[in-house]
Design an enzyme around this catalytic site. Structure first.
Site, PDB file in Angstrom:
ATOM      1  CB  SER A  82      -0.933  -0.032   1.197  1.00  0.00           C
ATOM      2  OG  SER A  82      -0.169   0.031   2.359  1.00  0.00           O
ATOM      3  CD  GLU A 178      -8.032   1.006  -5.886  1.00  0.00           C
ATOM      4  OE1 GLU A 178      -6.972   0.352  -5.986  1.00  0.00           O
ATOM      5  OE2 GLU A 178      -8.499   1.395  -4.806  1.00  0.00           O
ATOM      6  CE  LYS A 293       1.603   4.460  -8.992  1.00  0.00           C
ATOM      7  NZ  LYS A 293       0.823   3.549  -9.829  1.00  0.00           N
ATOM      8  CB  CYS A 411     -30.370   3.316  30.410  1.00  0.00           C
ATOM      9  SG  CYS A 411     -30.651   2.549  28.807  1.00  0.00           S
ATOM     10  CB  CYS A 414     -33.874  -0.265  30.165  1.00  0.00           C
ATOM     11  SG  CYS A 414     -32.260  -0.112  30.938  1.00  0.00           S
TER      12      CYS A 414
HETATM   13  S1  IVH Z   1       0.085   2.182  -6.762  1.00  0.00           S
HETATM   14  C1  IVH Z   1       3.271  -0.269  -4.882  1.00  0.00           C
HETATM   15  N1  IVH Z   1      -1.591   3.685  -8.140  1.00  0.00           N
HETATM   16  O1  IVH Z   1      -4.352   3.084  -3.292  1.00  0.00           O
HETATM   17  C2  IVH Z   1       2.151   0.291  -5.656  1.00  0.00           C
HETATM   18  N2  IVH Z   1      -2.382   2.664  -6.146  1.00  0.00           N
HETATM   19  O2  IVH Z   1      -3.420   3.676  -0.568  1.00  0.00           O
HETATM   20  C3  IVH Z   1       0.979   0.615  -4.804  1.00  0.00           C
HETATM   21  N3  IVH Z   1      -4.725   3.117  -5.639  1.00  0.00           N
HETATM   22  O3  IVH Z   1      -3.480  -0.186  -2.384  1.00  0.00           O
HETATM   23  C4  IVH Z   1      -0.210   1.002  -5.497  1.00  0.00           C
HETATM   24  N4  IVH Z   1      -5.139   4.379  -7.397  1.00  0.00           N
HETATM   25  O4  IVH Z   1      -5.468   0.146  -3.986  1.00  0.00           O
HETATM   26  C5  IVH Z   1      -1.411   2.914  -7.046  1.00  0.00           C
HETATM   27  N5  IVH Z   1      -2.964   5.010  -9.462  1.00  0.00           N
HETATM   28  C6  IVH Z   1      -2.793   4.247  -8.386  1.00  0.00           C
HETATM   29  C7  IVH Z   1      -3.840   4.006  -7.472  1.00  0.00           C
HETATM   30  C8  IVH Z   1      -3.586   3.201  -6.349  1.00  0.00           C
HETATM   31  C9  IVH Z   1      -5.648   3.827  -6.307  1.00  0.00           C
HETATM   32  C10 IVH Z   1      -4.954   2.401  -4.352  1.00  0.00           C
HETATM   33  C11 IVH Z   1      -4.389   0.999  -4.288  1.00  0.00           C
HETATM   34  C12 IVH Z   1      -3.443   1.008  -3.124  1.00  0.00           C
HETATM   35  C13 IVH Z   1      -3.964   2.159  -2.325  1.00  0.00           C
HETATM   36  C14 IVH Z   1      -2.886   2.723  -1.423  1.00  0.00           C
END
Ligand code: IVH
Length: 673
Positions: A82, A178, A293, A411, A414
């Site tokens: 996550s 997702e 990312k 309460c 009751c």
């Molecule tokens: S990347 C290691 N990209 O957000 C890569 N996650 O809070 C981890 N999520 O568990 C996930 N949109 O369920 C990624 N564009 C996106 C996303 C995304 C929604 C969710 C996903 C993850 C959660 C984390």
């Protein structure tokens, strides 16, 4: 068999797949729904006349006939991590700084910023181009198999047509993304549920996640789920960048959210996060932030992961959604434990897609702290969680005659006395026979995660308790003797009584863990109940176990073990168990089909710091291979895994003669299975 029929079938499949792709992935349909339905009907007819020609990837096979009896566990070969959250600019700058500090000096860093879709994550495995299995995230290491349900999502290809110029070997890969529900579809479902008196879904995310776990794929298909894929992985392939990854997914025929941006600086990242936030309410699905990312996969690998999340990505979470409204009243609800909690009754107001008329006030201390009074204009907020809360009061708009809120002294249900345990903020009704407590306990007992008695909801429980039909859990199982009286109740009728009685009978098959959870022992949630019944074989073992023995189970703390001991110390609870046993409920752990591995039934204790993974990750792997993890060393421990800086547990293991292994030996052991 005529080969011309085979050709016709193949042509039709190709044609339908093409239209599916245009409609569900590209959102650019080129034929009418009617023409499309005609094609599908024609294919269905040909296939029913030639069943030997049906293949699993035929578009007619998206909805199988079979119900999913149980969701099987799936080990994620590559964990589903996550994301760590950031909430403001400073957090994002800090993330950027950490990334640059970890990478070799002077490296350029590019980021990809994507929408953070508010749904449920899935991983879909393709082998030789065919959809093999789909799984939920679960705890990140072991998910649940939901293949039949994912197949109903039309934008998910059942078979991949690999592009001719593909430079990677994708014989075995996973597409992760997702699953979500469009706001429009979510609202439609809730309207129908309102009509049938079913509990409403709080938001599209819950609705999507709940739908994915339905047992009947036909209902799933009707609910119209959607999915955006954002991650392509294969254990044998190293890709170049996240951008390439998204493009590849698109090329392979997956639905990819195209509103992402490759950014050259963190300032550009922040600007794009703001743009996304502005666009948020113009979308037909919900997003709760952006995901940032590092683009280069080489750099991602250098950065690596910490515990449950990667160091190369973060979520940029939007601020919670707020609205103003009037507080019409404060009511006091009595729960199954007797806890009396205040609830804000609000002037209905629309907030982020749903209408809010109630909010939690947690406890009296909070009311005092925020000085919340009936008649106030309040700011309400819906954060990540489902239940809205009152953030603050607009003091300037307070009516002149307003009075501070006072706590009830008896309460509200009751009229019994109220008590307040030391070290707790909550107040309690002291009467365990209080109808509100009885109803709360019964409702919990019958609920989905517990005995799962379909139809025995709030309305019926109120009715049955008020009419004196049920009081204790075991009374539910004697209702069948009162069938004649039940069918005379105006609202019920013969058919619904019979349905209810058969749902009650069916609930007797619920496994031990669910039964233990259903008892409503304080602090024993569904996960704890599972862990306890994984450890003990029978209810008698639990009743007779010492507190220490219970709390030696991994992740079972002293408050749980103490609460269990107290529960079974009461004679009436032992009688209750006897009654339920007589009724035929299961109080024995089922034999699990665990892989026969060298870890099977072996008890592990982890101590010190491991390098390859966190303790949670290591535990998950042990459990997945049939082993057990406890927190303290005893003569029943089979192995102590000693990481760096292992402390007193190591000494105890030595004194008891328990086998001690280091991390390398442990890794070898995992690999060998
Ligand atoms: S990347 C290691 N990209 O957000 C890569 N996650 O809070 C981890 N999520 O568990 C996930 N949109 O369920 C990624 N564009 C996106 C996303 C995304 C929604 C969710 C996903 C993850 C959660 C984390």
């Amino acid at each position: 068999m005529s080969s011309s029929i085979e050709k016709k079938i193949n042509d039709l499949r190709e044609e339908i797949n093409k239209h599916n792709y245009r409609y569900y992935v590209l959102a650019e349909p080129s034929i009418s729904d009617e023409q499309y339905d005609k094609l599908v009907k024609e294919l269905e007819k040909l296939e029913s006349e030639n069943p030997q020609l049906i293949t699993p990837d035929s578009p007619t096979q998206r909805v199988g006939k079979d119900l999913t009896k149980e969701f099987k566990p799936v080990n994620h070969k590559i964990p589903m991590l996550s994301l760590a959250n950031t909430y403001d600019e400073q957090d994002v700058y800090d993330f950027d700084r950490r990334v640059r500090e970890t990478l070799p000096p002077g490296e350029e860093v590019e980021y990809v910023v994507e929408y953070k879709i508010d749904g449920a994550s899935v991983s879909i495995n393709y082998v030789n181009g065919y959809l093999q299995t789909a799984a939920t995230r679960g705890d990140g290491y072991v998910g649940e198999e939901i293949t039949n349900n994912v197949k109903t999502i039309r934008s998910v290809p059942l078979k991949i047509t690999f592009p001719p110029n593909l430079k990677y070997d994708l014989t075995d890969f996973e597409a992760r993304g997702e699953v979500y529900m469009r706001i429009e579809d979510f609202e439609k479902i809730n309207k129908e549920r309102e009509k049938t008196g079913e509990k409403l879904f709080a938001n599209p995310r819950n609705s999507a996640a709940g739908t994915l776990k339905l047992q009947d794929p036909k209902i799933v298909a009707k609910r119209k789920l959607s999915v955006f894929l954002y991650y392509l992985i294969s254990p044998t392939v190293e890709f170049e960048s996240q951008e390439e990854n998204l493009k590849l997914l698109h090329q392979l025929g997956f639905k990819v959210n195209r509103d992402y941006k490759v950014c050259k600086s963190i300032e550009e990242v922040l600007a794009f996060c703001k743009t996304i936030e502005e666009k948020r309410y113009t979308l037909d699905y919900e997003i709760d932030g952006a995901v940032i990312k590092v683009n280069s996969i080489r750099q991602q690998n250098i950065l690596g992961n910490i515990a449950k999340s990667p160091r190369w990505a973060v979520a940029y979470k939007f601020k919670a959604k707020q609205a103003f409204t009037k507080l019409n009243d404060i009511t006091w609800q009595v729960g199954r434990t007797g806890a009396i909690t205040p609830v804000a009754e609000l002037e209905p107001v629309k907030l982020a897609g749903s209408t809010i008329s109630r909010a939690t006030l947690h406890n009296f201390d909070e009311i005092v702290r925020k000085d919340i009074r009936v008649g106030d204009t309040v700011v309400i907020e819906k954060g990540g969680d489902v239940i809205p809360k009152i953030v603050s009061v607009i003091i300037d708009e307070r009516p002149k005659n307003s009075k501070p809120t006072v706590q009830p002294t008896i309460c509200p249900v009751c009229k019994s006395k109220i008590y307040k345990p030391e070290n707790e903020v909550a107040i309690y009704c002291e009467n365990p026979e209080c109808p509100a407590q009885i109803k709360g306990r019964l409702l919990h007992f019958a609920s989905r995660g517990a005995m799962d008695i379909d139809g025995l909801g709030e309305a019926l429980i109120d009715l049955f308790v008020d009419k004196g039909f049920i009081k204790h859990f075991s009374d539910i199982y004697h209702l069948k003797n009162k069938r004649d009286e039940l069918i005379k109740i105006e609202r019920l009728g013969e058919k619904s009584v019979d349905n209810l009685l058969s749902a009650i009978e069916k609930s007797k098959k619920q496994p031990f863990a669910k039964v233990l959870f259903a008892l409503g022992i304080r602090y024993v949630g569904a996960a704890a109940a599972q862990k306890i019944t994984d450890h003990f074989k029978t209810i008698d073992e639990i009743i007779n176990a010492s507190e220490e023995e219970i709390s030696s189970i991994y992740e079972i703390g002293p408050s749980i073990s103490n609460s269990i001991k107290n529960f079974f110390a009461e004679k009436k609870n032992i009688l209750l168990i006897n009654e339920l046993q007589k009724a035929g409920l299961i109080f024995i752990s089922e034999k699990k089909e665990v892989k026969v591995s060298s870890l099977n039934n072996k008890t592990f204790v982890l101590t010190g710091t491991l390098n390859a993974f966190s303790r949670d990750e290591a535990s998950a792997q042990i459990i997945a291979l049939g082993g057990k993890v406890t927190s303290s060393v005893s003569k029943n421990t089979d192995y102590v895994v000693a990481g760096e800086k292992a402390g007193s547990k190591l000494a105890k293991a030595e004194s008891l003669g328990v086998k001690i292994i280091n991390e390398d030996e442990f890794l070898k052991m995992l690999k060998a299975n």
